[in-house]
Design a protein around this motif. Structure first.
Motif, mmCIF file in Angstrom:
data_model
loop_
_atom_site.group_PDB
_atom_site.id
_atom_site.type_symbol
_atom_site.label_atom_id
_atom_site.label_comp_id
_atom_site.label_asym_id
_atom_site.label_seq_id
_atom_site.Cartn_x
_atom_site.Cartn_y
_atom_site.Cartn_z
ATOM 1 N N LYS A 1 14.079 -0.084 -19.261
ATOM 2 C CA LYS A 1 13.710 1.216 -18.677
ATOM 3 C C LYS A 1 12.221 1.297 -18.321
ATOM 4 C CE LYS A 1 17.725 3.385 -19.096
ATOM 5 N NZ LYS A 1 18.582 3.598 -17.975
ATOM 6 N N ASP A 2 11.413 0.438 -18.929
ATOM 7 C CA ASP A 2 9.978 0.432 -18.649
ATOM 8 C C ASP A 2 9.587 -0.528 -17.536
ATOM 9 O OD1 ASP A 2 9.476 2.312 -20.680
ATOM 10 O OD2 ASP A 2 9.512 0.714 -22.188
ATOM 11 N N ALA A 3 10.524 -1.382 -17.122
ATOM 12 C CA ALA A 3 10.245 -2.329 -16.036
ATOM 13 C C ALA A 3 10.184 -1.558 -14.719
ATOM 14 C CB ALA A 3 11.330 -3.400 -15.984
ATOM 15 N N LYS A 4 9.225 -1.891 -13.885
ATOM 16 C CA LYS A 4 9.017 -1.181 -12.613
ATOM 17 C C LYS A 4 9.143 -2.143 -11.437
ATOM 18 C CE LYS A 4 7.997 2.636 -14.712
ATOM 19 N NZ LYS A 4 9.175 3.300 -15.189
ATOM 20 N N THR B 1 10.426 -8.621 -7.166
ATOM 21 C CA THR B 1 9.261 -8.654 -8.051
ATOM 22 C C THR B 1 9.156 -7.334 -8.810
ATOM 23 O OG1 THR B 1 8.134 -10.111 -6.497
ATOM 24 C CG2 THR B 1 6.749 -9.012 -8.123
ATOM 25 N N TYR B 2 8.796 -7.438 -10.082
ATOM 26 C CA TYR B 2 8.677 -6.249 -10.936
ATOM 27 C C TYR B 2 7.578 -6.475 -11.961
ATOM 28 C CZ TYR B 2 11.451 -9.025 -14.260
ATOM 29 O OH TYR B 2 11.912 -10.013 -15.112
ATOM 30 N N THR B 3 7.143 -5.393 -12.577
ATOM 31 C CA THR B 3 6.197 -5.487 -13.682
ATOM 32 C C THR B 3 6.898 -5.021 -14.949
ATOM 33 O OG1 THR B 3 5.307 -3.280 -13.262
ATOM 34 C CG2 THR B 3 4.147 -5.143 -12.248
ATOM 35 N N GLN B 4 6.522 -5.676 -16.038
ATOM 36 C CA GLN B 4 7.071 -5.312 -17.338
ATOM 37 C C GLN B 4 6.089 -5.758 -18.406
ATOM 38 O OE1 GLN B 4 10.747 -7.283 -18.488
ATOM 39 N NE2 GLN B 4 11.441 -5.446 -19.551
ATOM 40 N N GLY B 5 5.716 -4.843 -19.256
ATOM 41 C CA GLY B 5 4.781 -5.171 -20.327
ATOM 42 C C GLY B 5 3.450 -5.689 -19.822
ATOM 43 N N GLY B 6 2.991 -5.158 -18.684
ATOM 44 C CA GLY B 6 1.709 -5.562 -18.139
ATOM 45 C C GLY B 6 1.725 -6.886 -17.386
ATOM 46 N N LYS B 7 2.894 -7.497 -17.239
ATOM 47 C CA LYS B 7 3.012 -8.767 -16.531
ATOM 48 C C LYS B 7 3.838 -8.588 -15.268
ATOM 49 C CE LYS B 7 2.750 -11.992 -20.381
ATOM 50 N NZ LYS B 7 3.422 -13.109 -21.032
ATOM 51 N N THR B 8 3.491 -9.345 -14.234
ATOM 52 C CA THR B 8 4.282 -9.375 -13.015
ATOM 53 C C THR B 8 5.283 -10.517 -13.131
ATOM 54 O OG1 THR B 8 2.465 -8.475 -11.706
ATOM 55 C CG2 THR B 8 4.205 -9.625 -10.499
ATOM 56 N N LYS B 9 6.537 -10.196 -12.866
ATOM 57 C CA LYS B 9 7.631 -11.154 -12.995
ATOM 58 C C LYS B 9 8.498 -11.064 -11.742
ATOM 59 C CE LYS B 9 7.721 -10.340 -17.991
ATOM 60 N NZ LYS B 9 8.576 -10.066 -19.145
#
Length: 178
Positions: free
Chosen positions: A97-100, A134-142
């Motif tokens: 739910k926190d992944a953007k 592409t998404y961000t999660q926990g301050g990282k781009t993945k």
């Protein structure tokens, strides 16, 4: 179940209209809405939410030169799509739910016009490999790959989220990168 009808389509179902040779773009509002639907389906672990971005069944029936394309569509294509949505959700883990969503890239310069007979098809379409979400999660781009997109009437749709073919029905996230 077929994807949601396309707004503005005279029949309400783009797959009931004839194919065009219009090369899709990744900036089209319908495409971006589809990507957002896919992302929401992954975050919520709900494949139904992701169906608007999946190739329309009625178009698949027109395209494929195989026995019973509806059965193949429902049992193989949608079956793998559902498994892959669940696998992508597991990749996001408890922080789903926190992944953007950041965006999607489509290497349009690599798109190929597939002629009849090329992929058990009776109609042509554009196909592209190498798209990435592409998404961000926990301050990282993945990111992870979308195995293949194909076109219908100038729009990109996912046809294989994970790799194709596969030896068994297991959900797979295609080329995840952290």
């Amino acid at each position: 179940m077929s994807p949601s009808p396309t707004a503005g389509s005279p029949s309400g179902d783009p797959g009931k209209l004839p194919q065009t040779k219009t090369l899709p773009t990744s900036t089209d509002p319908q495409f971006l809405a589809g990507v957002n639907a896919l992302w929401q389906g992954i975050v919520d672990d709900n494949p139904q939410e992701a169906l608007p971005f999946f190739f329309p069944e009625s178009a698949y029936q027109q395209v494929k030169a195989i026995a019973n394309p509806s059965s193949d569509y429902q049992n193989r294509l949608i079956g793998f799509y559902n498994l892959d949505i669940h696998a992508a959700h597991r990749l996001l883990g408890s922080g789903a739910k926190d992944a953007k969503l950041v965006g999607v890239t489509v290497p349009a310069g690599q798109a190929q016009w597939i002629l009849p007979g090329g992929e058990q098809n009776k109609l042509s379409y554009y196909r592209v490999y190498g798209a990435r979400l592409t998404y961000t999660q926990g301050g990282k781009t993945k990111s992870f790959g979308l195995f293949s997109l194909i076109s219908w009437r100038g729009e990109w749709y996912v046809v294989h989220l994970g790799p194709n073919p596969r030896p068994k029905p297991v959900g797979t996230v295609y080329q995840p990168r952290s």
